[in-house]
Design a protein around this motif. Structure first.
Motif, PDB file in Angstrom:
ATOM      1  N   UNK A   1      66.504  71.045   2.342  1.00  0.00           N
ATOM      2  CA  UNK A   1      66.164  72.685   1.911  1.00  0.00           C
ATOM      3  C   UNK A   1      66.695  72.831   0.395  1.00  0.00           C
ATOM      4  N   UNK A   2      67.943  72.351  -0.051  1.00  0.00           N
ATOM      5  CA  UNK A   2      68.391  72.605  -1.316  1.00  0.00           C
ATOM      6  C   UNK A   2      67.444  71.865  -2.365  1.00  0.00           C
ATOM      7  N   UNK A   3      66.827  70.605  -1.819  1.00  0.00           N
ATOM      8  CA  UNK A   3      65.694  70.017  -2.710  1.00  0.00           C
ATOM      9  C   UNK A   3      64.494  70.972  -2.830  1.00  0.00           C
ATOM     10  N   UNK A   4      64.028  71.837  -1.442  1.00  0.00           N
ATOM     11  CA  UNK A   4      62.846  72.544  -1.816  1.00  0.00           C
ATOM     12  C   UNK A   4      63.295  73.703  -2.735  1.00  0.00           C
ATOM     13  N   UNK A   5      64.586  74.256  -2.699  1.00  0.00           N
ATOM     14  CA  UNK A   5      64.859  75.414  -3.476  1.00  0.00           C
ATOM     15  C   UNK A   5      64.918  74.920  -4.965  1.00  0.00           C
ATOM     16  N   UNK A   6      65.303  73.658  -5.127  1.00  0.00           N
ATOM     17  CA  UNK A   6      65.476  73.242  -6.443  1.00  0.00           C
ATOM     18  C   UNK A   6      64.031  73.133  -7.143  1.00  0.00           C
ATOM     19  N   UNK A   7      63.142  72.374  -6.276  1.00  0.00           N
ATOM     20  CA  UNK A   7      61.719  72.205  -6.645  1.00  0.00           C
ATOM     21  C   UNK A   7      61.010  73.714  -7.057  1.00  0.00           C
ATOM     22  N   UNK A   8      61.294  74.686  -6.347  1.00  0.00           N
ATOM     23  CA  UNK A   8      60.501  75.751  -6.330  1.00  0.00           C
ATOM     24  C   UNK A   8      61.101  76.646  -7.573  1.00  0.00           C
ATOM     25  N   UNK A   9      62.614  76.517  -7.877  1.00  0.00           N
ATOM     26  CA  UNK A   9      63.189  77.200  -8.911  1.00  0.00           C
ATOM     27  C   UNK A   9      62.645  76.241 -10.341  1.00  0.00           C
ATOM     28  N   UNK A  10      62.779  75.042 -10.328  1.00  0.00           N
ATOM     29  CA  UNK A  10      62.433  74.270 -11.506  1.00  0.00           C
ATOM     30  C   UNK A  10      60.823  74.651 -11.740  1.00  0.00           C
ATOM     31  N   UNK A  11      59.899  75.018 -10.943  1.00  0.00           N
ATOM     32  CA  UNK A  11      58.572  75.132 -11.053  1.00  0.00           C
ATOM     33  C   UNK A  11      58.513  76.715 -11.511  1.00  0.00           C
ATOM     34  N   UNK A  12      59.190  77.473 -11.080  1.00  0.00           N
ATOM     35  CA  UNK A  12      59.045  79.040 -11.390  1.00  0.00           C
ATOM     36  C   UNK A  12      60.594  79.728 -11.201  1.00  0.00           C
ATOM     37  N   UNK A  13      61.283  79.772 -12.400  1.00  0.00           N
ATOM     38  CA  UNK A  13      62.670  80.310 -12.043  1.00  0.00           C
ATOM     39  C   UNK A  13      62.801  81.688 -12.287  1.00  0.00           C
ATOM     40  N   UNK A  14      61.400  82.412 -12.215  1.00  0.00           N
ATOM     41  CA  UNK A  14      61.787  83.976 -12.320  1.00  0.00           C
ATOM     42  C   UNK A  14      61.319  84.488 -11.193  1.00  0.00           C
ATOM     43  N   UNK A  15      61.177  83.709  -9.770  1.00  0.00           N
ATOM     44  CA  UNK A  15      60.767  84.320  -8.516  1.00  0.00           C
ATOM     45  C   UNK A  15      62.174  84.945  -8.184  1.00  0.00           C
ATOM     46  N   UNK A  16      61.733  86.005  -7.224  1.00  0.00           N
ATOM     47  CA  UNK A  16      62.753  86.707  -6.563  1.00  0.00           C
ATOM     48  C   UNK A  16      63.458  85.645  -5.390  1.00  0.00           C
TER      49      UNK A  16
END
Length: 159
Positions: A9-24
């Protein structure tokens, strides 16, 4: 291999934030299958552990007048630790140097340098880089085109 405390789950979080760091946080939680509070706790934990170093906007250099990107390969006269650190401290003070990597081999450092034009780069090269203490030689390569420029590391299993 991820660190001992980083799960899928942490890896998923990192992947999402790396792709789009401005999401809420709410958007992020939904994408990774969590509710908002535990998602935020995980993000804060990833920040505290240093897995997330910072958040920033990726700027388009030409849109701000920086039309030149050059890679400079620097060889030093001495590779003593104090001399390596002194060079790193020197380039840290040069805003045109956007990246500095120490290398293994005949080249000691590779620098990514931006400039508004060739004249500006030449001025930087002759006044800031080649006369720096301990610099033996500088070889430069002007980029013609950048076809890939991704931040971070590969995190998604489907890539």
């Amino acid at each position: 291999m991820a660190g001992p405390n980083i799960d899928d789950i942490d890896l998923q979080i990192l992947a999402e934030l790396q792709d789009e760091g401005r999401m809420t946080n709410v958007e992020l939680a939904k994408k990774v299958g969590l509710t908002a509070p535990p998602c935020l706790r995980r993000v804060r934990s990833l920040e505290d552990s240093g897995a997330i170093k910072s958040y920033h906007a990726m700027i388009d250099p030409p849109s701000l007048g920086y039309s030149i990107t050059v890679f400079a390969m620097v060889s030093l006269k001495s590779q003593a630790e104090a001399d390596l650190r002194a060079f790193e401290e020197h380039v840290a003070r040069l805003p045109e140097v956007r990246e500095c990597h120490m290398l293994n081999g005949e080249i000691d450092f590779i620098l990514k340098v931006v400039a508004k034009d060739l004249q500006g780069f030449q001025q930087f090269l002759t006044s800031q880089l080649t006369p720096a203490p301990n610099v033996a030689s500088v070889k430069t390569s002007l980029t013609i085109r950048t076809s890939k420029n991704l931040p971070g590391v590969p995190l998604r299993k489907d890539r």
